[in-house]
Scaffold this motif. Sequence first.
Motif, PDB file in Angstrom:
ATOM      1  N   LEU A  17       0.759  -1.439  -0.265  1.00  0.00           N
ATOM      2  CA  LEU A  17      -0.077   0.330   0.006  1.00  0.00           C
ATOM      3  C   LEU A  17       1.186   0.739   0.616  1.00  0.00           C
ATOM      4  O   LEU A  17       1.466   1.512   0.862  1.00  0.00           O
ATOM      5  CB  LEU A  17      -0.822   0.293   0.206  1.00  0.00           C
ATOM      6  N   ASP A  18       0.521   2.059  -1.000  1.00  0.00           N
ATOM      7  CA  ASP A  18       1.382   3.063  -0.878  1.00  0.00           C
ATOM      8  C   ASP A  18       0.628   4.549   0.607  1.00  0.00           C
ATOM      9  O   ASP A  18       0.139   4.211   1.124  1.00  0.00           O
ATOM     10  CB  ASP A  18       1.661   4.390  -2.202  1.00  0.00           C
ATOM     11  N   GLU A  23      -2.972   6.259   4.532  1.00  0.00           N
ATOM     12  CA  GLU A  23      -3.166   7.211   5.773  1.00  0.00           C
ATOM     13  C   GLU A  23      -5.094   7.472   5.406  1.00  0.00           C
ATOM     14  O   GLU A  23      -5.605   7.634   6.283  1.00  0.00           O
ATOM     15  CB  GLU A  23      -2.455   8.972   4.894  1.00  0.00           C
ATOM     16  N   LYS A  24      -5.770   7.261   4.262  1.00  0.00           N
ATOM     17  CA  LYS A  24      -6.830   6.973   3.888  1.00  0.00           C
ATOM     18  C   LYS A  24      -7.239   5.589   4.815  1.00  0.00           C
ATOM     19  O   LYS A  24      -8.808   6.166   5.468  1.00  0.00           O
ATOM     20  CB  LYS A  24      -7.117   6.632   2.244  1.00  0.00           C
ATOM     21  N   GLU A  30      -9.931   5.233  12.619  1.00  0.00           N
ATOM     22  CA  GLU A  30     -10.286   6.826  13.187  1.00  0.00           C
ATOM     23  C   GLU A  30     -11.776   7.362  13.718  1.00  0.00           C
ATOM     24  O   GLU A  30     -12.190   7.605  14.486  1.00  0.00           O
ATOM     25  CB  GLU A  30      -9.540   7.730  13.027  1.00  0.00           C
ATOM     26  N   ALA A  31     -12.365   7.337  12.161  1.00  0.00           N
ATOM     27  CA  ALA A  31     -13.524   8.010  12.352  1.00  0.00           C
ATOM     28  C   ALA A  31     -14.394   6.405  13.270  1.00  0.00           C
ATOM     29  O   ALA A  31     -16.059   7.326  13.712  1.00  0.00           O
ATOM     30  CB  ALA A  31     -14.151   8.046  10.761  1.00  0.00           C
TER      31      ALA A  31
END
Length: 111
Positions: A17-18, A23-24, A30-31
Amino acid sequence: GGVGGSAMGKSRSMPELDSAEMEKLREEMEAKDARIKAVEGELVNNAQASAREISELKLRLFEMEMGVDDDGSALHGSDDDNISEASSALMSAGEMSATLDGTGTDFSFMS
């Protein structure tokens, strides 16, 4: 035998994964964590409100059994059947609340 072995090997490897994808995924996690904490807070508040209501009902039932009205005066002609029905409903509510809030308190104070 070789075909099954190669399929197993492929399923074990993790895709690369890049940093943007990472980050996404982190933001999504977190949401979701924030939503879970909000729901947990609501559940605790609801359990506490239910416990308070049950305590108030237990006090009222106790006062009915003792023949005392809300203003402290004696009740006249209290109906034992009504008290028994109120007691059964209260005990069921108490058992449900104990299950929900995890206290497991024994609410069976009646004989």
